[in-house]
Motif scaffolding. Structure first.
Motif, PDB file in Angstrom:
ATOM      1  N   VAL A 340       0.850  -1.197   0.000  1.00 14.34           N
ATOM      2  CA  VAL A 340       0.000   0.000   0.000  1.00 14.34           C
ATOM      3  C   VAL A 340       0.887   1.249   0.000  1.00 14.34           C
ATOM      4  O   VAL A 340       0.705   2.175  -0.810  1.00 14.34           O
ATOM      5  CB  VAL A 340      -0.971  -0.005   1.207  1.00 14.34           C
ATOM      6  CG1 VAL A 340      -1.615   1.364   1.405  1.00 14.34           C
ATOM      7  CG2 VAL A 340      -2.049  -1.080   1.024  1.00 14.34           C
ATOM      8  N   LEU A 341       1.869   1.259   0.896  1.00 12.23           N
ATOM      9  CA  LEU A 341       2.749   2.439   0.974  1.00 12.23           C
ATOM     10  C   LEU A 341       3.540   2.636  -0.317  1.00 12.23           C
ATOM     11  O   LEU A 341       3.803   3.775  -0.709  1.00 12.23           O
ATOM     12  CB  LEU A 341       3.692   2.319   2.170  1.00 12.23           C
ATOM     13  CG  LEU A 341       2.994   2.460   3.538  1.00 12.23           C
ATOM     14  CD1 LEU A 341       3.977   2.197   4.670  1.00 12.23           C
ATOM     15  CD2 LEU A 341       2.353   3.843   3.709  1.00 12.23           C
ATOM     16  N   ASP A 342       3.859   1.536  -0.986  1.00 18.04           N
ATOM     17  CA  ASP A 342       4.580   1.652  -2.269  1.00 18.04           C
ATOM     18  C   ASP A 342       3.760   2.425  -3.297  1.00 18.04           C
ATOM     19  O   ASP A 342       4.314   3.043  -4.201  1.00 18.04           O
ATOM     20  CB  ASP A 342       4.898   0.263  -2.845  1.00 18.04           C
ATOM     21  CG  ASP A 342       6.082  -0.373  -2.134  1.00 18.04           C
ATOM     22  OD1 ASP A 342       6.758   0.318  -1.358  1.00 18.04           O
ATOM     23  OD2 ASP A 342       6.307  -1.580  -2.357  1.00 18.04           O
ATOM     24  N   GLU A 343       2.441   2.364  -3.177  1.00 16.07           N
ATOM     25  CA  GLU A 343       1.603   3.139  -4.115  1.00 16.07           C
ATOM     26  C   GLU A 343       1.292   4.537  -3.566  1.00 16.07           C
ATOM     27  O   GLU A 343       1.125   5.482  -4.336  1.00 16.07           O
ATOM     28  CB  GLU A 343       0.298   2.378  -4.415  1.00 16.07           C
ATOM     29  CG  GLU A 343       0.558   1.106  -5.198  1.00 16.07           C
ATOM     30  CD  GLU A 343      -0.704   0.519  -5.833  1.00 16.07           C
ATOM     31  OE1 GLU A 343      -1.603   1.278  -6.242  1.00 16.07           O
ATOM     32  OE2 GLU A 343      -0.776  -0.732  -5.911  1.00 16.07           O
ATOM     33  N   VAL A 344       1.202   4.647  -2.248  1.00 14.67           N
ATOM     34  CA  VAL A 344       0.837   5.945  -1.647  1.00 14.67           C
ATOM     35  C   VAL A 344       2.012   6.927  -1.718  1.00 14.67           C
ATOM     36  O   VAL A 344       1.841   8.087  -2.123  1.00 14.67           O
ATOM     37  CB  VAL A 344       0.375   5.752  -0.180  1.00 14.67           C
ATOM     38  CG1 VAL A 344       0.237   7.098   0.546  1.00 14.67           C
ATOM     39  CG2 VAL A 344      -0.956   4.983  -0.132  1.00 14.67           C
ATOM     40  N   ILE A 345       3.187   6.442  -1.321  1.00 15.65           N
ATOM     41  CA  ILE A 345       4.334   7.362  -1.169  1.00 15.65           C
ATOM     42  C   ILE A 345       4.653   8.154  -2.449  1.00 15.65           C
ATOM     43  O   ILE A 345       4.832   9.381  -2.386  1.00 15.65           O
ATOM     44  CB  ILE A 345       5.557   6.595  -0.613  1.00 15.65           C
ATOM     45  CG1 ILE A 345       5.325   6.337   0.890  1.00 15.65           C
ATOM     46  CG2 ILE A 345       6.871   7.349  -0.832  1.00 15.65           C
ATOM     47  CD1 ILE A 345       6.343   5.434   1.567  1.00 15.65           C
ATOM     48  N   GLU A 395       8.084   2.264  10.495  1.00 19.01           N
ATOM     49  CA  GLU A 395       8.952   3.450  10.362  1.00 19.01           C
ATOM     50  C   GLU A 395      10.199   3.133   9.531  1.00 19.01           C
ATOM     51  O   GLU A 395      10.608   3.921   8.680  1.00 19.01           O
ATOM     52  CB  GLU A 395       9.380   4.004  11.718  1.00 19.01           C
ATOM     53  CG  GLU A 395      10.389   5.130  11.496  1.00 19.01           C
ATOM     54  CD  GLU A 395      10.809   5.918  12.693  1.00 19.01           C
ATOM     55  OE1 GLU A 395      11.494   5.374  13.560  1.00 19.01           O
ATOM     56  OE2 GLU A 395      10.443   7.109  12.750  1.00 19.01           O
ATOM     57  N   LYS A 396      10.772   1.957   9.813  1.00 20.53           N
ATOM     58  CA  LYS A 396      11.977   1.570   9.075  1.00 20.53           C
ATOM     59  C   LYS A 396      11.675   1.557   7.568  1.00 20.53           C
ATOM     60  O   LYS A 396      12.462   2.034   6.753  1.00 20.53           O
ATOM     61  CB  LYS A 396      12.404   0.176   9.531  1.00 20.53           C
ATOM     62  CG  LYS A 396      13.891   0.065   9.733  1.00 20.53           C
ATOM     63  CD  LYS A 396      14.272  -1.350  10.068  1.00 20.53           C
ATOM     64  CE  LYS A 396      14.998  -1.422  11.401  1.00 20.53           C
ATOM     65  NZ  LYS A 396      15.183  -2.770  11.888  1.00 20.53           N
ATOM     66  N   TYR A 397      10.499   1.013   7.226  1.00 22.85           N
ATOM     67  CA  TYR A 397      10.132   0.930   5.810  1.00 22.85           C
ATOM     68  C   TYR A 397       9.949   2.341   5.224  1.00 22.85           C
ATOM     69  O   TYR A 397      10.455   2.655   4.134  1.00 22.85           O
ATOM     70  CB  TYR A 397       8.849   0.096   5.641  1.00 22.85           C
ATOM     71  CG  TYR A 397       8.626  -0.246   4.194  1.00 22.85           C
ATOM     72  CD1 TYR A 397       9.433  -1.193   3.560  1.00 22.85           C
ATOM     73  CD2 TYR A 397       7.657   0.409   3.439  1.00 22.85           C
ATOM     74  CE1 TYR A 397       9.269  -1.484   2.208  1.00 22.85           C
ATOM     75  CE2 TYR A 397       7.487   0.119   2.094  1.00 22.85           C
ATOM     76  CZ  TYR A 397       8.293  -0.826   1.485  1.00 22.85           C
ATOM     77  OH  TYR A 397       8.144  -1.107   0.154  1.00 22.85           O
ATOM     78  N   ILE A 398       9.231   3.174   5.977  1.00 24.44           N
ATOM     79  CA  ILE A 398       8.963   4.540   5.491  1.00 24.44           C
ATOM     80  C   ILE A 398      10.278   5.316   5.347  1.00 24.44           C
ATOM     81  O   ILE A 398      10.508   6.002   4.345  1.00 24.44           O
ATOM     82  CB  ILE A 398       7.961   5.239   6.443  1.00 24.44           C
ATOM     83  CG1 ILE A 398       6.571   4.608   6.244  1.00 24.44           C
ATOM     84  CG2 ILE A 398       7.925   6.741   6.237  1.00 24.44           C
ATOM     85  CD1 ILE A 398       5.562   4.946   7.313  1.00 24.44           C
ATOM     86  N   ASN A 399      11.155   5.184   6.339  1.00 20.44           N
ATOM     87  CA  ASN A 399      12.463   5.866   6.262  1.00 20.44           C
ATOM     88  C   ASN A 399      13.278   5.351   5.068  1.00 20.44           C
ATOM     89  O   ASN A 399      13.977   6.118   4.411  1.00 20.44           O
ATOM     90  CB  ASN A 399      13.274   5.650   7.546  1.00 20.44           C
ATOM     91  CG  ASN A 399      12.744   6.435   8.748  1.00 20.44           C
ATOM     92  OD1 ASN A 399      13.161   6.194   9.871  1.00 20.44           O
ATOM     93  ND2 ASN A 399      11.821   7.351   8.538  1.00 20.44           N
ATOM     94  N   SER A 400      13.135   4.042   4.781  1.00 24.86           N
ATOM     95  CA  SER A 400      13.912   3.474   3.661  1.00 24.86           C
ATOM     96  C   SER A 400      13.450   4.062   2.326  1.00 24.86           C
ATOM     97  O   SER A 400      14.160   3.997   1.324  1.00 24.86           O
ATOM     98  CB  SER A 400      13.807   1.945   3.641  1.00 24.86           C
ATOM     99  OG  SER A 400      12.566   1.553   3.065  1.00 24.86           O
ATOM    100  N   LYS A 401      12.234   4.624   2.325  1.00 23.84           N
ATOM    101  CA  LYS A 401      11.718   5.268   1.100  1.00 23.84           C
ATOM    102  C   LYS A 401      11.998   6.776   1.104  1.00 23.84           C
ATOM    103  O   LYS A 401      11.426   7.546   0.319  1.00 23.84           O
ATOM    104  CB  LYS A 401      10.197   5.054   0.988  1.00 23.84           C
ATOM    105  CG  LYS A 401       9.791   3.593   0.954  1.00 23.84           C
ATOM    106  CD  LYS A 401      10.066   2.996  -0.410  1.00 23.84           C
ATOM    107  CE  LYS A 401      10.072   1.494  -0.359  1.00 23.84           C
ATOM    108  NZ  LYS A 401      10.520   0.838  -1.542  1.00 23.84           N
TER     109      LYS A 401
END
Ligand code: ACM
Ligand code: ZN
Length: 567
Positions: A340-345, A395-401
């Protein structure tokens, strides 16, 4: 004699203005909200006519066009922005290094020219917003009827107190169309606020298209009914409610917001408040076979039929905190959220992604073998630490993006994620704790900035609200930086935001009523200096800006503006 005394008082008030800029009531036409750092008025007027030309460097074109639209709508002229220097026009937009703050600006109006200077284009845009408030309210009407548009002379220097000045909107409890989201962004911009926090997912609806998971919107964007009246309700209205924003619509909204220097923060709620996603993809629940619980049996007939036919999960039709949350034990949950975040970000150019994190009951996790296994495998003490594991992993995932994560103050429980920004909503305690731990903080405490509260003691005369009482004066008197913090810790308070939860706001008119004039009060809290605050003075300026609300066709709480304000 009376006239002479009046004239003397007027003269005194003008000379007083020049000495003590904070404490005066400016003449009607100089009543700007939020109050500028300094404002000096002089004689003379600038006349907008067919000779008016807006000029500036190429990077200021969007701001120049925005101003041209405003002037043309009212006058019917064809004023345009052109790339050029000071000698080629008489409304000059400029970038200057000497202005200290990124969002600061100066505005000088004289009889023959207007100069708006900013450190950045954002500052220039705020200068345009101040210029707008110096113009007659008829400029808002866009009917080209104004024969002569005169702007009074002035010299303003201005910059904001806080870097984060936000408005939240819950589009999940009730869906609002794209046009209204744009209107909301316009209001944010008019008030020199800079952030729109878009609460997109909930138990009662999923509102953003995710191509990899089409059922999120096919199923999750619609509920089969809504409770009638205040929770727990007197029945169900049996009406389908829903809607969602396609990714193309999101892009269009982001473009609109960017042109108005408004950053949009998407909120994808986890691990609680995920009921609509669970209805679409039951594997996200610890217990996919267990029916969604509808409090007090207030569910719609259609929802009951769906459950009877073997689909236990439904999009919620009532309000509150639901036990059915995302399973923290299954890897599939994290895979889903990352997808989901891969499409939102990529849709949101701002630096933040909000993951919610509030109101996540732990009952299912206590019963779920997979969640318990996760606790054991990760050496966690309890379900609070499991919540912390969940948030830290996200958070780790979001920071990695390359993005930063924000969460509600519950993310402090069980250990806060290392780089998280905390939104303090259960009072200011969470914000104080986070600032002491050197985390950035955005203040959104219920008592002062929850615009789903009633705004008058006379609740019978108000539209239905969730409860509470937060008057426009309460909002105005809010001080976002707690005195408990040291000078160093205070720097972590980035600003404040009002939250607009829409359980009881079914229409756009209703939302307007709940935010106006409280949002106008908040704009001054987050922009103007603490020393310049003065309730009586603000209340006077509120009368003035309400005419602009009228011209814009906005609905607002008139009783908060006209007559004696509530104590
Ligand atoms: C909240 O109001 N539950 C953040
Ligand atoms: Zn589980």
């Amino acid at each position: 004699m009376r006239i002479t005394i009046f004239a003397i008082i007027c003269l005194l008030s003008i000379s007083c203005t020049n000495k003590n800029k904070h404490l005066v009531n400016y003449a009607q036409e100089y009543q700007i909200i939020p109050k500028p750092t300094s404002l000096e008025f002089t004689n003379g007027r600038f006349l907008v006519d067919s000779n008016t030309k807006i000029v500036g460097e190429a990077s200021l074109e969007p701001d120049g066009k925005y101003l041209a639209n405003l002037l043309n709508g009212a006058t019917g002229e064809k004023i345009s922005f052109q790339e050029g220097n000071e000698n080629q026009g008489n409304i000059i937009l400029k970038l200057v290094d000497s202005i200290e703050q990124k969002e600061g600006y100066t505005l000088d109006v004289t009889f023959d020219k207007i100069i708006i200077s900013g450190k950045t284009s954002k500052g220039v845009f705020y200068g345009i917003q101040s210029l707008r408030q110096l113009m007659p309210v008829a400029v808002e009407e866009e009917n080209g009827q104004m024969v002569k548009l005169m702007i009074p002379s002035v010299s303003i220097q201005d910059s904001p107190r806080y870097q984060y000045r936000g408005m939240h909107l819950d589009v999940a409890r009730h869906y609002f169309p794209v046009e209204f989201i744009k209107e909301y962004i316009d209001l944010i911009a008019m008030h020199k606020m800079n952030t729109f926090h878009w609460h997109l997912t909930e138990d009662q609806g999923w509102r953003i298209e995710i191509k990899k998971y089409p059922k999120l919107t096919e199923v999750g964007a619609y509920r089969n009914g809504t409770i009638i009246g205040h929770h727990p309700g007197t029945g169900n209205d049996e009406k389908t409610h829903g809607g969602f924003y396609t990714q193309e619509e999101v892009k269009d909204i982001i473009k609109y917001a960017t042109e108005r220097h408004v950053t949009v923060i998407p909120e994808i709620e986890l691990p609680g408040h995920g009921g609509a996603a669970i209805a679409a993809y039951p594997f996200l629940s610890c217990f996919p076979e267990e029916p969604s619980i509808v409090f007090n049996d207030m569910g719609s007939n259609k929802g009951k039929d769906i459950q009877a036919q073997g689909s236990p999960k439904i999009v919620q039709e009532t309000w509150g905190v639901m036990d059915d949350v995302f399973c923290a034990g299954k890897e599939e949950t994290f895979q889903f959220l990352e997808d989901v975040l891969d499409e939102v970000i990529p849709l949101f150019p701002g630096e933040y992604v909000h993951v919610g994190g509030d109101e996540c009951p732990k009952g299912n996790w206590e019963r779920c073998p997979q969640c318990q296994k996760r606790i054991k495998d990760e050496g966690l003490h309890d379900e609070h630490e499991l919540q912390s594991y969940f948030i830290q992993r996200m958070e780790k995932y979001i920071n990695s993006k390359g993005k930063k994560m924000i969460g509600w103050d519950e993310i402090l429980e069980g250990g806060v994620a290392p780089n998280a920004t905390v939104m303090s909503w259960r009072g200011e305690k969470g914000g104080i704790e986070a600032a002491m731990q050197h985390h950035d903080v955005i203040m959104t405490p219920g008592h002062s900035v929850y615009f789903d509260h009633y705004q008058s003691k006379d609740k019978d005369k108000e539209p239905l609200a969730i409860g509470g009482l937060t008057t426009v004066e309460d909002v105005y008197n809010y001080e976002p930086t707690p005195s408990e913090l040291s000078e160093e810790e205070q720097k972590y308070v980035l600003g404040a935001q009002a939250n607009v939860w829409t359980e009881y706001m079914k229409t756009t008119d209703y939302v307007e009523y709940m935010i106006l004039p409280r949002m106008t009060a908040l704009s001054e809290v987050v922009w103007s200096s603490k020393e310049s605050k003065n309730w009586e003075d603000f209340h006077n300026r509120l009368q003035h800006i309400s005419k602009r609300y009228d011209a814009l066709g906005l609905n607002y709480a008139k009783h908060s503006i006209i007559g004696e304000p509530e104590k």
